[in-house]
Design a protein around this motif. Structure first.
Motif, mmCIF file in Angstrom:
data_model
loop_
_atom_site.group_PDB
_atom_site.id
_atom_site.type_symbol
_atom_site.label_atom_id
_atom_site.label_comp_id
_atom_site.label_asym_id
_atom_site.label_seq_id
_atom_site.Cartn_x
_atom_site.Cartn_y
_atom_site.Cartn_z
ATOM 1 N N LEU A 6 0.833 -1.205 0.000
ATOM 2 C CA LEU A 6 0.000 0.000 0.000
ATOM 3 C C LEU A 6 0.871 1.260 0.000
ATOM 4 C CD1 LEU A 6 -2.875 1.218 0.210
ATOM 5 C CD2 LEU A 6 -2.581 1.134 2.692
ATOM 6 N N ILE A 7 1.885 1.281 0.856
ATOM 7 C CA ILE A 7 2.787 2.436 0.917
ATOM 8 C C ILE A 7 3.559 2.578 -0.389
ATOM 9 C CG2 ILE A 7 4.798 3.426 2.087
ATOM 10 C CD1 ILE A 7 3.800 2.018 4.657
ATOM 11 N N THR A 8 4.062 1.474 -0.912
ATOM 12 C CA THR A 8 4.819 1.496 -2.170
ATOM 13 C C THR A 8 3.970 2.046 -3.308
ATOM 14 O OG1 THR A 8 6.174 -0.373 -1.477
ATOM 15 C CG2 THR A 8 6.067 0.067 -3.842
ATOM 16 N N GLN A 9 2.744 1.566 -3.424
ATOM 17 C CA GLN A 9 1.840 2.017 -4.488
ATOM 18 C C GLN A 9 1.511 3.499 -4.341
ATOM 19 O OE1 GLN A 9 -1.659 -0.397 -4.761
ATOM 20 N NE2 GLN A 9 -2.683 0.985 -6.171
ATOM 21 N N THR A 10 1.266 3.944 -3.125
ATOM 22 C CA THR A 10 0.928 5.349 -2.876
ATOM 23 C C THR A 10 2.106 6.249 -3.237
ATOM 24 O OG1 THR A 10 -0.564 4.711 -1.097
ATOM 25 C CG2 THR A 10 0.178 7.000 -1.121
ATOM 26 N N LEU A 11 3.308 5.871 -2.823
ATOM 27 C CA LEU A 11 4.492 6.681 -3.108
ATOM 28 C C LEU A 11 4.831 6.687 -4.592
ATOM 29 C CD1 LEU A 11 6.759 5.710 -0.083
ATOM 30 C CD2 LEU A 11 5.490 7.852 -0.426
ATOM 31 N N ALA A 12 4.598 5.565 -5.263
ATOM 32 C CA ALA A 12 4.883 5.491 -6.700
ATOM 33 C C ALA A 12 4.062 6.511 -7.474
ATOM 34 C CB ALA A 12 4.614 4.088 -7.221
ATOM 35 N N GLY A 13 2.842 6.748 -7.040
ATOM 36 C CA GLY A 13 1.994 7.754 -7.686
ATOM 37 C C GLY A 13 2.519 9.163 -7.523
ATOM 38 N N LEU A 14 3.423 9.370 -6.562
ATOM 39 C CA LEU A 14 4.029 10.685 -6.325
ATOM 40 C C LEU A 14 5.465 10.758 -6.847
ATOM 41 C CD1 LEU A 14 2.859 11.128 -2.620
ATOM 42 C CD2 LEU A 14 1.862 12.210 -4.642
ATOM 43 N N ARG A 55 1.240 13.826 3.604
ATOM 44 C CA ARG A 55 -0.160 14.212 3.400
ATOM 45 C C ARG A 55 -0.910 13.105 2.654
ATOM 46 N NH1 ARG A 55 0.387 19.065 0.702
ATOM 47 N NH2 ARG A 55 1.004 19.975 2.663
ATOM 48 N N GLN A 56 -0.298 12.568 1.605
ATOM 49 C CA GLN A 56 -0.962 11.528 0.810
ATOM 50 C C GLN A 56 -1.107 10.234 1.610
ATOM 51 O OE1 GLN A 56 -2.348 12.148 -2.086
ATOM 52 N NE2 GLN A 56 -3.116 10.072 -2.338
ATOM 53 N N VAL A 60 -4.500 8.116 2.647
ATOM 54 C CA VAL A 60 -4.669 6.706 2.280
ATOM 55 C C VAL A 60 -4.873 5.843 3.528
ATOM 56 C CG1 VAL A 60 -3.484 4.696 1.288
ATOM 57 C CG2 VAL A 60 -3.450 6.883 0.088
ATOM 58 N N PHE A 61 -4.111 6.119 4.593
ATOM 59 C CA PHE A 61 -4.254 5.344 5.825
ATOM 60 C C PHE A 61 -5.639 5.521 6.432
ATOM 61 C CE2 PHE A 61 0.585 5.456 6.798
ATOM 62 C CZ PHE A 61 0.807 4.541 5.790
ATOM 63 N N GLU A 62 -6.187 6.715 6.325
ATOM 64 C CA GLU A 62 -7.529 6.966 6.843
ATOM 65 C C GLU A 62 -8.567 6.179 6.048
ATOM 66 O OE1 GLU A 62 -10.560 10.719 7.196
ATOM 67 O OE2 GLU A 62 -8.450 11.088 7.644
ATOM 68 N N VAL A 63 -8.438 6.209 4.731
ATOM 69 C CA VAL A 63 -9.380 5.487 3.870
ATOM 70 C C VAL A 63 -9.274 3.980 4.089
ATOM 71 C CG1 VAL A 63 -9.903 4.924 1.457
ATOM 72 C CG2 VAL A 63 -9.480 7.300 2.116
ATOM 73 N N GLU A 64 -8.054 3.471 4.257
ATOM 74 C CA GLU A 64 -7.828 2.028 4.395
ATOM 75 C C GLU A 64 -7.896 1.540 5.850
ATOM 76 O OE1 GLU A 64 -7.472 -0.169 1.917
ATOM 77 O OE2 GLU A 64 -7.679 1.413 0.417
#
Length: 163
Positions: A6-14, A55-56, A60-64
């Motif tokens: 989850l962290i890897t995917q989120t950071l990749a988008g940035l 921030r991102q 994501v952590f809140e949503v998940e």
């Protein structure tokens, strides 16, 4: 999906990569990031980068529904951990400390110059470390699975920016 994925995917988008993360006591989560663009490898992670990633990840952590109390996002530092085969290829030629899971000739800890990765680009790939022992240069060959911990040796420049 695991927390690491989850962290890897989120950071990749940035356009950042996950170097490492850890969960500490009292709900603290530390995330270490770096730039994905290896051609600008000298470009350090700045506070703005950490703020954007934080921030991102918070969103994501809140949503998940990821349980944590405090989030810290930072650069991997000058003694950057080496976790992936790409790290060993990227930092070939630099000095590193490598601690193996099992001893070789009675030693687990080695410090020397990374030799990179052989032709194979999978988990069985052999890594190399040129080190000095009893006045002789030797090459230690090992696999990624043999490594307990590995970090770059920090190089400090006290001269500041050169004109």
């Amino acid at each position: 999906m695991t927390l690491e994925q989850l962290i890897t995917q989120t950071l990749a988008g940035l356009n950042y990569e996950l170097v490492d993360f850890e969960r500490a006591a009292n709900g603290l989560m530390r995330v270490f990031i770096d730039h994905v663009d290896y051609e600008n490898a000298d470009k350090p992670i700045m506070i703005d980068d950490c703020e954007m990633a934080s921030r991102q990840l918070t969103y994501v952590f809140e949503v998940e529904n990821i349980n944590y109390e405090r989030l810290e996002v930072s650069s991997p530092g000058m003694d950057r951990p080496l976790k992936k085969l790409l790290d060993y290829a990227r930092f070939a030629g630099l000095d590193a400390n490598v601690k193996l899971k099992l001893p070789i000739n009675g030693r687990k800890n080695f410090t020397g110059k990374l030799q990179g990765v052989n032709e194979s680009a999978d988990e069985s790939a052999q890594l190399g470390l040129l080190f000095e022992h009893e006045g002789l240069e030797q090459v230690l060959e090992f696999g990624l699975a043999d490594v307990d911990k590995a970090r770059l040796v920090p190089v400090y420049n006290f001269k500041g920016k050169q004109k």
